[in-house]
Motif scaffolding. Structure first.
Motif, PDB file in Angstrom:
ATOM      1  N   GLN A  77       7.808  19.361   0.455  1.00  0.00           N
ATOM      2  CA  GLN A  77       6.340  19.339   0.475  1.00  0.00           C
ATOM      3  C   GLN A  77       5.772  18.092   1.164  1.00  0.00           C
ATOM      4  O   GLN A  77       4.552  17.971   1.317  1.00  0.00           O
ATOM      5  N   THR A  78       6.632  17.160   1.570  1.00  0.00           N
ATOM      6  CA  THR A  78       6.112  15.938   2.203  1.00  0.00           C
ATOM      7  C   THR A  78       5.298  16.229   3.472  1.00  0.00           C
ATOM      8  O   THR A  78       4.323  15.516   3.736  1.00  0.00           O
ATOM      9  N   PRO A  79       5.628  17.262   4.251  1.00  0.00           N
ATOM     10  CA  PRO A  79       4.772  17.563   5.415  1.00  0.00           C
ATOM     11  C   PRO A  79       3.351  17.975   5.021  1.00  0.00           C
ATOM     12  O   PRO A  79       2.415  17.811   5.818  1.00  0.00           O
ATOM     13  N   GLU A  80       3.185  18.497   3.806  1.00  0.00           N
ATOM     14  CA  GLU A  80       1.846  18.866   3.352  1.00  0.00           C
ATOM     15  C   GLU A  80       1.042  17.636   2.920  1.00  0.00           C
ATOM     16  O   GLU A  80      -0.186  17.676   2.847  1.00  0.00           O
ATOM     17  N   MET A  81       1.736  16.549   2.621  1.00  0.00           N
ATOM     18  CA  MET A  81       1.074  15.320   2.187  1.00  0.00           C
ATOM     19  C   MET A  81       0.757  14.394   3.364  1.00  0.00           C
ATOM     20  O   MET A  81      -0.202  13.634   3.325  1.00  0.00           O
ATOM     21  N   LEU A  82       1.589  14.446   4.392  1.00  0.00           N
ATOM     22  CA  LEU A  82       1.380  13.615   5.581  1.00  0.00           C
ATOM     23  C   LEU A  82       1.276  14.520   6.810  1.00  0.00           C
ATOM     24  O   LEU A  82       2.289  15.056   7.266  1.00  0.00           O
ATOM     25  N   LYS A 122       0.844  -1.188   0.000  1.00  0.00           N
ATOM     26  CA  LYS A 122       0.000   0.000   0.000  1.00  0.00           C
ATOM     27  C   LYS A 122       0.884   1.245   0.000  1.00  0.00           C
ATOM     28  O   LYS A 122       1.188   1.811   1.048  1.00  0.00           O
ATOM     29  N   PRO A 123       1.339   1.665  -1.179  1.00  0.00           N
ATOM     30  CA  PRO A 123       2.233   2.834  -1.254  1.00  0.00           C
ATOM     31  C   PRO A 123       1.586   4.075  -0.641  1.00  0.00           C
ATOM     32  O   PRO A 123       0.403   4.334  -0.846  1.00  0.00           O
ATOM     33  N   LYS A 124       2.375   4.798   0.116  1.00  0.00           N
ATOM     34  CA  LYS A 124       1.871   6.003   0.765  1.00  0.00           C
ATOM     35  C   LYS A 124       2.634   7.208   0.230  1.00  0.00           C
ATOM     36  O   LYS A 124       3.871   7.196   0.155  1.00  0.00           O
ATOM     37  N   GLU A 125       1.901   8.255  -0.157  1.00  0.00           N
ATOM     38  CA  GLU A 125       2.551   9.464  -0.661  1.00  0.00           C
ATOM     39  C   GLU A 125       3.046  10.319   0.510  1.00  0.00           C
ATOM     40  O   GLU A 125       2.519  10.267   1.613  1.00  0.00           O
ATOM     41  N   GLY A 126       4.082  11.115   0.223  1.00  0.00           N
ATOM     42  CA  GLY A 126       4.710  11.902   1.277  1.00  0.00           C
ATOM     43  C   GLY A 126       5.905  11.168   1.861  1.00  0.00           C
ATOM     44  O   GLY A 126       6.387  11.503   2.940  1.00  0.00           O
ATOM     45  N   THR A 127       6.379  10.155   1.113  1.00  0.00           N
ATOM     46  CA  THR A 127       7.487   9.323   1.579  1.00  0.00           C
ATOM     47  C   THR A 127       8.614   9.327   0.551  1.00  0.00           C
ATOM     48  O   THR A 127       8.577  10.062  -0.428  1.00  0.00           O
TER      49      THR A 127
END
Length: 561
Positions: free
Chosen positions: A172-177, A127-132
């Motif tokens: 931008q990863t903090p905006e995704m997770l 289950k790929p998770k974005e923000g990684t």
């Protein structure tokens, strides 16, 4: 002036420099972990993964693309640790698969290789998770594709723009997770990937790189355990192995049909399918039937057929000659030991702490891998353990969500045994899985039962914070005690016992019948007994079990089921 193409010697230098830069930054990357626990390990896992490959690369005296691709892909896969390490190994695997037959690497080839790297890594994660790290890699690949389509021909400019965009995606990863945003950090795996890429770019630019941390020397080889079966027990006499070079698509249905056919003519079946090749292993009495079927999918290579009965006879003769020589020398008649029969199923558990080790051994686990929270074992550690378990089928209990991917990768590297990974995320789930194994059930039925039972186990772990942060809207100060549940922080405070009791409150509902308390190396038996008494007083309808776990870092591991 930087070159517009990359040859094999330059690629080797860039890879080693990327590995060295990651190693130099690993502690900083560890500190980026969202949970401020004292065992943040993303930087360590990624470093151990890439260093495994770097050691193999460092032994190549005259690098070629093919040799480098093999060393990087194989070394990183065997050394892969933790989710971030496994994903990094898959990125490297996809990239090197694309460039292995090239003489030089240019912008168009880099673009295709980056796309393949991302595709391979995403496939490895259920289950790929974005923000990684996956998102950062995908962002870099998309930028490369855009620049290539626009006709960019300056390789230095190309790399600079790709790195700049990947850095932006990382920011931008903090905006995704949201959990990253609350903690005030970027994704640690993504940061680790950036350090690899930036180190490689420095080498490309000709900067002096200290490579003393990359020691030459090949990785240890995996031992092979000889089959302990008698001549009469060899039902299928020919060990048959080959690779199919596919000339047509090989979808999942074809793969299942092929496996079913092999099962009808033999056993010990392993079929590992990639995009353009399929690795096959089968024990059968008619290798020709397996080969004829395989030829309908493509051409064959690396064919190997061994007569196991003949090998067994030769082995017995040699053993007899050896025993006879011993007997003649000592004048004492010796009776050869009976070969140890392979049992149907065995267990491997990842554990940490002498108490936990003893619990697993007492439940019949065959092999304990030291690891868990503070040190994630590698894929090669898993493979070595599997070889030492005398069973036809080996169940692996990772007992940590950050070890499951590495365990899954081990399945593809073992050919002579069936390997089943039960995705246990905590030692409490691992204990439940073993308890629910029933010898009379089939392997598939047992796997289903264990997966169902571990889903019913709630786990909480008590440790301390290594920095100030905010998680799940809870303000955490350095040295605060934290109760961490399956899905986040359950309790925070300055009193360890109070935090533990609050955590238990958050875990227990009307369906809970058993509460198990495993106390760690830094908790006295008296403290643990006092805690268990308070839990029992509050939850009189539940059975309370107290056991010494001996785990470091985590004062208590508590399960409710």
């Amino acid at each position: 002036m930087a070159l517009n193409t990359i040859d094999a010697p330059m690629l080797a230098k860039m890879f080693l420099a990327g590995a060295q830069n990651l190693e130099a930054k690993k502690e900083w990357i560890n500190e980026l972990n969202v949970f401020p626990v004292p065992d943040g390990d993303t930087g360590t896992n990624m470093t151990l993964t890439i260093m495994s490959a770097a050691k193999e690369v460092a032994t190549i005296e005259e690098p070629t693309m093919e040799a480098l691709a093999k060393a990087i892909s194989s070394g990183s896969l065997r050394g892969a640790r933790g989710n971030s390490g496994v994903i990094l190994s898959q990125l490297l695997r996809g990239f090197t698969k694309t460039i292995k037959e090239a003489e030089i690497i240019d912008i168009p080839l880099i673009t295709v290789a980056m796309e393949k790297a991302v595709e391979t890594a995403y496939k490895a994660v259920m289950k790929p998770k974005e923000g990684t790290i996956l998102t950062v890699a995908k962002g870099a690949s998309e930028k490369a594709k855009e620049l290539n389509a626009a006709g960019e021909t300056d390789l230095q400019s190309f790399i600079e723009q790709v790195l700049a965009h990947a850095d932006y995606v990382l920011s931008q990863t903090p905006e995704m997770l949201p959990v990253l945003k609350q903690a005030g950090v970027v994704d640690s795996g993504g940061q680790g990937l950036m350090e690899v890429l930036k180190g490689a770019f420095d080498a490309y630019l000709g900067k002096e790189i200290d490579l003393t941390t990359v020691q030459s020397g090949s990785m240890s080889t995996v031992g092979v355990v000889e089959d302990s079966v008698s001549f009469e027990e060899i039902t299928f006499g020919y060990c048959t192995e080959f690779i199919i070079m596919l000339d047509k698509p090989f979808p999942m249905k074809k793969e299942k049909d092929f496996k079913a056919y092999l099962e009808s003519i033999g056993d010990s079946i392993v079929v590992v399918a990639d995009e353009d090749i399929v690795k096959v292993h089968v024990h059968t009495n008619d290798p020709g039937m397996a080969i004829q079927k395989a030829l309908t999918y493509g051409q064959l290579s690396n064919m190997k057929i061994d007569n196991m009965r003949l090998e067994h006879q030769e082995k017995v003769i040699k053993m007899a000659e050896k025993e006879a020589a011993k007997a003649a020398e000592s004048k004492v008649e010796e009776i050869p030991e009976e070969p140890v029969e392979l049992k149907e199923a065995g267990f491997i558990a990842v554990s940490v702490g002498e108490g936990m080790d003893e619990i697993f051994k007492g439940l019949g686990v065959d092999y304990i891998i030291a690891g868990g929270q503070t040190m994630n074992p590698s894929t090669e550690d898993m493979v070595n353990a599997i070889e030492k378990v005398n069973a036809k089928t080996v169940f692996i209990l990772p007992n940590n969500k950050n070890i499951i991917l590495a365990a899954n990768q081990a399945q593809y590297l073992v050919e002579d045994k069936q390997v089943v990974v039960i995705p246990t995320k905590t030692v409490a789930q691992g204990i439940t899985a073993v308890i629910n194994y029933v010898p009379d059930l089939s392997i598939e039925e047992n796997a289903d039962v264990m997966n169902e039972e571990i889903a019913l186990v709630k786990t909480g772990q008590v440790t301390y914070a290594v920095r100030d942060t905010v998680i799940d809207d809870k303000e955490i100060k350095e040295n605060d005690f934290m109760g961490i549940g399956d899905s986040g922080i359950l309790a925070v405070g300055q009193d360890r016992e109070a935090v533990t009791l609050d955590m238990v409150d958050a875990m227990v509902d009307d369906d809970v019948e058993l509460i198990s308390v495993y106390y760690g190396a830094d908790v006295t038996e008296e403290e643990a007994m006092a805690l268990a008494d308070k839990i029992e007083a509050k939850y009189g309808d539940c059975d309370i079990e107290l056991q010494f776990g001996g785990q470091p870092v985590y004062y208590y591991i508590i399960s409710a089921e």
